[in-house]
Design a protein around this motif. Structure first.
Motif, PDB file in Angstrom:
ATOM      1  N   TYR A   1      -5.065 -41.630  21.133  1.00  0.00           N
ATOM      2  CA  TYR A   1      -5.411 -42.144  22.474  1.00  0.00           C
ATOM      3  C   TYR A   1      -4.175 -42.523  23.288  1.00  0.00           C
ATOM      4  N   GLY A   2      -3.047 -41.952  22.940  1.00  0.00           N
ATOM      5  CA  GLY A   2      -1.844 -42.293  23.707  1.00  0.00           C
ATOM      6  C   GLY A   2      -1.213 -43.604  23.270  1.00  0.00           C
ATOM      7  N   LEU A   3      -1.813 -44.252  22.282  1.00  0.00           N
ATOM      8  CA  LEU A   3      -1.210 -45.485  21.762  1.00  0.00           C
ATOM      9  C   LEU A   3      -0.003 -45.104  20.904  1.00  0.00           C
ATOM     10  N   ASP A   4       0.924 -46.022  20.796  1.00  0.00           N
ATOM     11  CA  ASP A   4       2.127 -45.744  20.013  1.00  0.00           C
ATOM     12  C   ASP A   4       1.880 -46.154  18.559  1.00  0.00           C
ATOM     13  N   LEU A   5       0.954 -45.440  17.898  1.00  0.00           N
ATOM     14  CA  LEU A   5       0.561 -45.838  16.547  1.00  0.00           C
ATOM     15  C   LEU A   5       1.572 -45.333  15.530  1.00  0.00           C
ATOM     16  N   PRO A   6       1.877 -46.146  14.513  1.00  0.00           N
ATOM     17  CA  PRO A   6       2.757 -45.662  13.450  1.00  0.00           C
ATOM     18  C   PRO A   6       2.106 -44.489  12.718  1.00  0.00           C
ATOM     19  N   ALA A   7       2.936 -43.639  12.131  1.00  0.00           N
ATOM     20  CA  ALA A   7       2.412 -42.466  11.414  1.00  0.00           C
ATOM     21  C   ALA A   7       1.442 -42.885  10.318  1.00  0.00           C
ATOM     22  N   ARG A   8       1.741 -44.013   9.639  1.00  0.00           N
ATOM     23  CA  ARG A   8       0.864 -44.467   8.549  1.00  0.00           C
ATOM     24  C   ARG A   8      -0.542 -44.786   9.068  1.00  0.00           C
ATOM     25  N   MET A   9      -0.602 -45.272  10.283  1.00  0.00           N
ATOM     26  CA  MET A   9      -1.905 -45.632  10.854  1.00  0.00           C
ATOM     27  C   MET A   9      -2.703 -44.367  11.184  1.00  0.00           C
ATOM     28  N   LYS A  10      -1.995 -43.329  11.587  1.00  0.00           N
ATOM     29  CA  LYS A  10      -2.672 -42.052  11.848  1.00  0.00           C
ATOM     30  C   LYS A  10      -3.144 -41.416  10.546  1.00  0.00           C
ATOM     31  N   LEU A  11      -2.331 -41.514   9.504  1.00  0.00           N
ATOM     32  CA  LEU A  11      -2.755 -40.980   8.204  1.00  0.00           C
ATOM     33  C   LEU A  11      -3.983 -41.745   7.704  1.00  0.00           C
ATOM     34  N   ASP A  12      -3.980 -43.061   7.893  1.00  0.00           N
ATOM     35  CA  ASP A  12      -5.130 -43.868   7.468  1.00  0.00           C
ATOM     36  C   ASP A  12      -6.389 -43.476   8.241  1.00  0.00           C
ATOM     37  N   ALA A  13      -6.222 -43.049   9.472  1.00  0.00           N
ATOM     38  CA  ALA A  13      -7.394 -42.589  10.240  1.00  0.00           C
ATOM     39  C   ALA A  13      -8.043 -41.388   9.545  1.00  0.00           C
ATOM     40  N   MET A  14      -7.219 -40.540   8.924  1.00  0.00           N
ATOM     41  CA  MET A  14      -7.775 -39.412   8.170  1.00  0.00           C
ATOM     42  C   MET A  14      -8.500 -39.897   6.916  1.00  0.00           C
ATOM     43  N   ARG A  15      -8.038 -41.021   6.347  1.00  0.00           N
ATOM     44  CA  ARG A  15      -8.748 -41.597   5.188  1.00  0.00           C
ATOM     45  C   ARG A  15     -10.107 -42.140   5.640  1.00  0.00           C
ATOM     46  N   VAL A  16     -10.120 -42.794   6.792  1.00  0.00           N
ATOM     47  CA  VAL A  16     -11.406 -43.259   7.350  1.00  0.00           C
ATOM     48  C   VAL A  16     -12.328 -42.053   7.549  1.00  0.00           C
ATOM     49  N   TYR A  17     -11.784 -41.011   8.125  1.00  0.00           N
ATOM     50  CA  TYR A  17     -12.561 -39.785   8.415  1.00  0.00           C
ATOM     51  C   TYR A  17     -13.184 -39.225   7.129  1.00  0.00           C
ATOM     52  N   THR A  18     -12.373 -39.209   6.076  1.00  0.00           N
ATOM     53  CA  THR A  18     -12.847 -38.699   4.779  1.00  0.00           C
ATOM     54  C   THR A  18     -13.940 -39.606   4.216  1.00  0.00           C
ATOM     55  N   ASP A  19     -13.697 -40.920   4.252  1.00  0.00           N
ATOM     56  CA  ASP A  19     -14.707 -41.872   3.761  1.00  0.00           C
ATOM     57  C   ASP A  19     -16.031 -41.687   4.497  1.00  0.00           C
ATOM     58  N   GLU A  20     -15.956 -41.586   5.817  1.00  0.00           N
ATOM     59  CA  GLU A  20     -17.192 -41.543   6.614  1.00  0.00           C
ATOM     60  C   GLU A  20     -17.951 -40.231   6.373  1.00  0.00           C
ATOM     61  N   ALA A  21     -17.204 -39.154   6.196  1.00  0.00           N
ATOM     62  CA  ALA A  21     -17.872 -37.880   5.886  1.00  0.00           C
ATOM     63  C   ALA A  21     -18.593 -38.004   4.546  1.00  0.00           C
ATOM     64  N   TYR A  22     -17.965 -38.711   3.611  1.00  0.00           N
ATOM     65  CA  TYR A  22     -18.592 -38.917   2.297  1.00  0.00           C
ATOM     66  C   TYR A  22     -19.841 -39.794   2.427  1.00  0.00           C
ATOM     67  N   HIS A  23     -19.770 -40.849   3.244  1.00  0.00           N
ATOM     68  CA  HIS A  23     -20.953 -41.711   3.429  1.00  0.00           C
ATOM     69  C   HIS A  23     -22.109 -40.895   4.027  1.00  0.00           C
ATOM     70  N   ALA A  24     -21.787 -40.008   4.947  1.00  0.00           N
ATOM     71  CA  ALA A  24     -22.838 -39.157   5.556  1.00  0.00           C
ATOM     72  C   ALA A  24     -23.396 -38.187   4.517  1.00  0.00           C
ATOM     73  N   LEU A  25     -22.526 -37.684   3.651  1.00  0.00           N
ATOM     74  CA  LEU A  25     -22.991 -36.782   2.590  1.00  0.00           C
ATOM     75  C   LEU A  25     -23.958 -37.509   1.647  1.00  0.00           C
ATOM     76  N   VAL A  26     -23.567 -38.715   1.210  1.00  0.00           N
ATOM     77  CA  VAL A  26     -24.411 -39.476   0.285  1.00  0.00           C
ATOM     78  C   VAL A  26     -25.764 -39.779   0.939  1.00  0.00           C
ATOM     79  N   ALA A  27     -25.737 -40.194   2.204  1.00  0.00           N
ATOM     80  CA  ALA A  27     -26.998 -40.522   2.906  1.00  0.00           C
ATOM     81  C   ALA A  27     -27.877 -39.274   3.026  1.00  0.00           C
ATOM     82  N   THR A  28     -27.270 -38.143   3.323  1.00  0.00           N
ATOM     83  CA  THR A  28     -28.048 -36.901   3.441  1.00  0.00           C
ATOM     84  C   THR A  28     -28.647 -36.520   2.088  1.00  0.00           C
ATOM     85  N   ASP A  29     -27.840 -36.678   1.042  1.00  0.00           N
ATOM     86  CA  ASP A  29     -28.298 -36.348  -0.305  1.00  0.00           C
ATOM     87  C   ASP A  29     -29.487 -37.230  -0.694  1.00  0.00           C
TER      88      ASP A  29
END
Ligand SMILES: [Fe+2]
Ligand SMILES: [Fe+2]
Length: 334
Positions: free
Chosen positions: A117-145
């Motif tokens: 979003y144009g914020l000056d986020l550290p690289a680690r914070m952007k990598l963690d966003a991908m971890r959130v993304y992975t977690d949430e996709a997994y939560h959606a998978l479990v709920a669908t299952d």
């Protein structure tokens, strides 16, 4: 342009994105402590087994967490009809999770991981966003299952419809200036991610919770504890990048966003009760007497406490007008 939910995916217009312009700032390195240091060992997606709906007879959803269950008209239903009400409740709970993760949280997580979003986020914070993304996709998978397993076990297909929050949020976005959409989506996800742990904490402790659902929700809650800390840090970054004017305008909308997320979806509950054998008048009475405004107001304030604290820590309540908007909504700061 980031015109609607999900439009961040593959967005090619970032240089012209109104939110990127709005939030762009110069600044030093953000002081960020990652909540994901041990994610590789602790994330549910890394360690949890598949969760199963039990084959034996038993409740689909704990009645102690269903507001309508204590009403005399519902207690008078046959065990079979009451099980149908519990099954429908489970379906709506799982659909809520699937919609929230895939259509709201993950588009925002992906945007944080890519342009931030144009914020000056550290690289680690952007990598963690991908971890959130992975977690949430997994939560959606479990709920669908779990949803599909429950359909198979019961022979009752889900009556699929969008959750109430999705309809209400779309209405709010439609009334806001087009340039505000991306910011509203980001802040709405900030709301959901800072209060969801309160909601998730109740089910694993419920006496009647079936074990597969209980374990799935416990997995989810442990991931969300990390997300809570992550999004608290994101909100602090967003608020420090907003102009004083925008802080007041967006901050005053936060109580509405909390309300949209927590407001009970009454029509489907009434429809479930009619399906179980009540008349429409009886179903309306049960809903009014168990899920009316007064009944849920106190509960809502308790559940929202953690989100209010996160927004306060981010600086969102520093302005008197915003603080009053929270107080008027029955959501006082600590
Ligand atoms: Fe989640
Ligand atoms: Fe989350």
């Amino acid at each position: 342009m980031c015109g609607s939910v999900g439009m961040f995916l593959g967005c090619t217009a970032l240089s012209a994105c109104p939110l990127a312009e709005l939030l762009r700032r110069d600044g030093g390195e953000v002081d960020y402590r990652s909540p994901f240091d041990r994610w590789d060992e602790r994330a549910s997606v890394r360690r949890a087994p598949r969760r199963l709906v039990e084959a034996e007879e038993g409740p689909y959803f704990p009645s102690e967490l269903m507001a309508v269950a204590d009403h005399p008209l519902v207690r008078a239903l046959s065990p079979q009809d009451f099980r149908t009400v519990q099954l429908r409740h489970l379906h709506r709970y799982l659909r809520f999770t699937i919609e929230l993760e895939t259509k709201y949280v993950n588009p925002v997580a992906l945007a944080l991981a890519s342009h931030g979003y144009g914020l000056d986020l550290p690289a680690r914070m952007k990598l963690d966003a991908m971890r959130v993304y992975t977690d949430e996709a997994y939560h959606a998978l479990v709920a669908t299952d779990l949803l599909m397993q429950s359909e198979e076990r019961s022979g009752v297909p889900e009556r699929r419809r969008p959750p109430g929050f999705a309809v209400a949020f779309a209405e709010l976005v439609a009334q806001a200036p087009p340039g505000r959409t991306a910011l509203l989506e980001l802040v709405f996800v900030g709301v959901s991610e800072t209060l969801i742990t309160g909601t998730l904490s109740q089910l694993p402790r419920a006496r009647e919770a079936p074990s597969g659902l209980r374990d799935a929700v416990r997995d989810h809650a442990s991931d969300e504890a990390r997300h809570h800390r992550y999004f608290s840090a994101v909100l602090a970054e967003v608020w420090s990048a907003l102009s004083a004017e925008d802080r007041v305008e967006v901050g005053a909308l936060v109580p509405t966003l909390i309300d949209i997320f927590l407001r009970p979806d009454l029509d489907p509950v009434a429809a479930d009760l009619v399906e179980a054998g009540l008349t429409e008048d009886q179903a309306a009475l049960v809903v009014a007497e168990t899920m009316g405004d007064e009944r849920v107001a106190g509960q809502r304030a308790r559940v929202a406490e953690s989100a209010v604290r996160a927004f306060e820590a981010a600086g969102a309540l520093a302005d008197t007008a915003v603080r009053h908007a929270f107080e008027d909504a029955g959501l006082p700061a600590a």
